[in-house]
Design a protein around this motif. Structure first.
Motif, PDB file in Angstrom:
ATOM      1  N   VAL A  52      39.707  53.960  50.378  1.00 22.55           N
ATOM      2  CA  VAL A  52      40.226  54.500  51.640  1.00 22.55           C
ATOM      3  C   VAL A  52      39.074  54.833  52.588  1.00 22.55           C
ATOM      4  N   ALA A  53      38.011  55.427  52.060  1.00 24.08           N
ATOM      5  CA  ALA A  53      36.853  55.761  52.897  1.00 24.08           C
ATOM      6  C   ALA A  53      36.237  54.501  53.485  1.00 24.08           C
ATOM      7  N   ALA A  54      36.192  53.438  52.699  1.00 25.25           N
ATOM      8  CA  ALA A  54      35.652  52.169  53.204  1.00 25.25           C
ATOM      9  C   ALA A  54      36.518  51.639  54.340  1.00 25.25           C
ATOM     10  N   ALA A  55      37.838  51.746  54.183  1.00 28.55           N
ATOM     11  CA  ALA A  55      38.747  51.301  55.237  1.00 28.55           C
ATOM     12  C   ALA A  55      38.555  52.131  56.502  1.00 28.55           C
ATOM     13  N   GLU A  56      38.343  53.420  56.354  1.00 31.21           N
ATOM     14  CA  GLU A  56      38.105  54.285  57.508  1.00 31.21           C
ATOM     15  C   GLU A  56      36.810  53.897  58.229  1.00 31.21           C
ATOM     16  N   ARG A  57      35.775  53.616  57.460  1.00 29.85           N
ATOM     17  CA  ARG A  57      34.505  53.217  58.078  1.00 29.85           C
ATOM     18  C   ARG A  57      34.659  51.913  58.854  1.00 29.85           C
ATOM     19  N   LEU A  58      35.376  50.977  58.272  1.00 24.88           N
ATOM     20  CA  LEU A  58      35.607  49.702  58.960  1.00 24.88           C
ATOM     21  C   LEU A  58      36.367  49.917  60.261  1.00 24.88           C
ATOM     22  N   LEU A  59      37.390  50.744  60.203  1.00 24.55           N
ATOM     23  CA  LEU A  59      38.189  51.016  61.395  1.00 24.55           C
ATOM     24  C   LEU A  59      37.337  51.653  62.482  1.00 24.55           C
ATOM     25  N   GLU A  60      36.509  52.603  62.094  1.00 21.03           N
ATOM     26  CA  GLU A  60      35.655  53.279  63.067  1.00 21.03           C
ATOM     27  C   GLU A  60      34.629  52.316  63.657  1.00 21.03           C
ATOM     28  N   ARG A  61      34.054  51.462  62.816  1.00 16.57           N
ATOM     29  CA  ARG A  61      33.003  50.556  63.261  1.00 16.57           C
ATOM     30  C   ARG A  61      33.548  49.407  64.113  1.00 16.57           C
ATOM     31  N   GLU A  62      34.673  48.838  63.689  1.00 16.77           N
ATOM     32  CA  GLU A  62      35.221  47.669  64.366  1.00 16.77           C
ATOM     33  C   GLU A  62      36.195  48.034  65.486  1.00 16.77           C
ATOM     34  N   GLY A  63      36.799  49.227  65.392  1.00 25.15           N
ATOM     35  CA  GLY A  63      37.719  49.664  66.429  1.00 25.15           C
ATOM     36  C   GLY A  63      39.010  48.892  66.476  1.00 25.15           C
ATOM     37  N   ASP A  64      39.389  48.244  65.376  1.00 28.92           N
ATOM     38  CA  ASP A  64      40.575  47.399  65.386  1.00 28.92           C
ATOM     39  C   ASP A  64      41.165  47.343  63.980  1.00 28.92           C
ATOM     40  N   GLU A  65      42.442  47.629  63.884  1.00 33.55           N
ATOM     41  CA  GLU A  65      43.123  47.597  62.595  1.00 33.55           C
ATOM     42  C   GLU A  65      43.073  46.222  61.948  1.00 33.55           C
ATOM     43  N   GLU A  66      42.986  45.156  62.753  1.00 33.10           N
ATOM     44  CA  GLU A  66      42.962  43.810  62.203  1.00 33.10           C
ATOM     45  C   GLU A  66      41.716  43.558  61.365  1.00 33.10           C
ATOM     46  N   TYR A 117      44.451  67.533  71.098  1.00 35.23           N
ATOM     47  CA  TYR A 117      45.171  66.275  70.875  1.00 35.23           C
ATOM     48  C   TYR A 117      44.649  65.192  71.814  1.00 35.23           C
ATOM     49  N   ALA A 118      44.535  65.541  73.099  1.00 41.09           N
ATOM     50  CA  ALA A 118      44.054  64.572  74.085  1.00 41.09           C
ATOM     51  C   ALA A 118      42.617  64.167  73.791  1.00 41.09           C
ATOM     52  N   GLY A 119      41.807  65.137  73.366  1.00 43.23           N
ATOM     53  CA  GLY A 119      40.421  64.824  73.037  1.00 43.23           C
ATOM     54  C   GLY A 119      40.320  63.885  71.848  1.00 43.23           C
ATOM     55  N   PHE A 120      41.159  64.081  70.842  1.00 42.10           N
ATOM     56  CA  PHE A 120      41.188  63.185  69.687  1.00 42.10           C
ATOM     57  C   PHE A 120      41.509  61.759  70.133  1.00 42.10           C
ATOM     58  N   ALA A 121      42.501  61.626  71.006  1.00 41.23           N
ATOM     59  CA  ALA A 121      42.913  60.299  71.473  1.00 41.23           C
ATOM     60  C   ALA A 121      41.789  59.592  72.220  1.00 41.23           C
ATOM     61  N   MET A 122      41.063  60.316  73.041  1.00 36.20           N
ATOM     62  CA  MET A 122      40.011  59.700  73.852  1.00 36.20           C
ATOM     63  C   MET A 122      38.723  59.471  73.062  1.00 36.20           C
ATOM     64  N   ASN A 123      38.429  60.362  72.120  1.00 33.43           N
ATOM     65  CA  ASN A 123      37.169  60.272  71.383  1.00 33.43           C
ATOM     66  C   ASN A 123      37.255  59.384  70.147  1.00 33.43           C
ATOM     67  N   ASP A 124      38.459  59.145  69.664  1.00 29.88           N
ATOM     68  CA  ASP A 124      38.642  58.312  68.471  1.00 29.88           C
ATOM     69  C   ASP A 124      39.779  57.328  68.725  1.00 29.88           C
ATOM     70  N   PRO A 125      39.616  56.437  69.712  1.00 29.30           N
ATOM     71  CA  PRO A 125      40.726  55.569  70.131  1.00 29.30           C
ATOM     72  C   PRO A 125      41.222  54.622  69.044  1.00 29.30           C
ATOM     73  N   ALA A 126      40.346  54.184  68.145  1.00 30.00           N
ATOM     74  CA  ALA A 126      40.785  53.259  67.094  1.00 30.00           C
ATOM     75  C   ALA A 126      41.789  53.942  66.173  1.00 30.00           C
ATOM     76  N   ARG A 127      41.443  55.133  65.702  1.00 29.11           N
ATOM     77  CA  ARG A 127      42.381  55.846  64.841  1.00 29.11           C
ATOM     78  C   ARG A 127      43.640  56.228  65.609  1.00 29.11           C
ATOM     79  N   TYR A 128      43.490  56.598  66.860  1.00 32.17           N
ATOM     80  CA  TYR A 128      44.667  56.984  67.647  1.00 32.17           C
ATOM     81  C   TYR A 128      45.631  55.806  67.782  1.00 32.17           C
TER      82      TYR A 128
END
Length: 213
Positions: free
Chosen positions: A23-37, A102-113
């Motif tokens: 799961v941590a690896a998946a999170e890192r990928l999401l953060e780095r690539e910015g895309d669920e795909e 909530y708004a800050g989370f959306a803007m600062n972490d758009p991939a997860r949002y």
């Protein structure tokens, strides 16, 4: 020649640890690539330093990994909102602080949002219409925990005589969807001449929450 790195095999009883590492690896990928795909079984396995077949002992498929990432992200959002409001003694200030977080989370972490609130297919559980957060399937009880914080914060404003709301669920829902719209339009139309987000959030909270002086 490329040297492939292999992860040390977990000892017996460490299966839960390997699951967390996946799961941590998946999170890192999401953060780095910015895309669920970017989250495929092969890419997650490579990031975790394991073979792709090893994943099947813990996750049936790619979607199961994404569901685990979702659970963590929803809980992170809930904690973020609670922590932001923790130091405010006034109920309106607590409501405002939580909505700003909530708004800050959306803007600062758009991939997860986007994974949480912008998915088009897999995250669509079919449930009957509801107005009682206590009557939800367990998975949605977890994933709407941050929304329950919003409902409770608005209820505290009503109890203190600071809000004229007579339908907490409806008003909290309208506020949530309005916050979502406020951050989404800024993410997808970055050049649009909009007021500062914090001012917009403040205005939405006071108007939709029917806040009294």
């Amino acid at each position: 020649m490329e040297v492939q790195q292999h992860r040390t095999r977990n000892r017996r009883g460490e299966g839960a640890l390997l699951r967390d590492e996946i799961v941590a690896a998946a999170e890192r990928l999401l953060e780095r690539e910015g895309d669920e795909e970017a989250l495929t079984l092969r890419s997650v396995a490579r990031e975790a330093g394991i073979s792709a077949p090893s994943i099947y002992s813990h996750f049936a498929d790619r979607q199961a990994i994404i569901e685990a990432v979702l659970d963590i992200a929803f809980e992170r959002l809930r904690r973020l909102v609670l922590d932001a409001a923790e130091d405010a003694s006034d109920p309106v200030e607590r409501l405002l602080a939580g909505c700003q977080a909530y708004a800050g989370f959306a803007m600062n972490d758009p991939a997860r949002y986007r994974v949480l609130f912008g998915r088009q297919a897999a995250n669509r559980l079919q449930i009957a219409p509801f107005t009682d957060l206590g009557a939800l399937p367990e998975i949605w009880e977890r994933r709407l925990a941050a929304f329950k914080v919003l409902v409770d914060a608005l209820a505290a404003c009503v109890k203190a005589g600071r809000s004229a709301s007579t339908d907490l669920f409806a008003d909290a829902t309208t506020l949530w969807t309005s916050l979502h719209g406020a951050v989404t339009i800024r993410q997808f139309c970055p050049g649009m001449p909009l007021p500062p987000l914090d001012r917009t959030v403040d205005d939405l909270v006071r108007r939709i929450g029917q806040i009294r002086p």
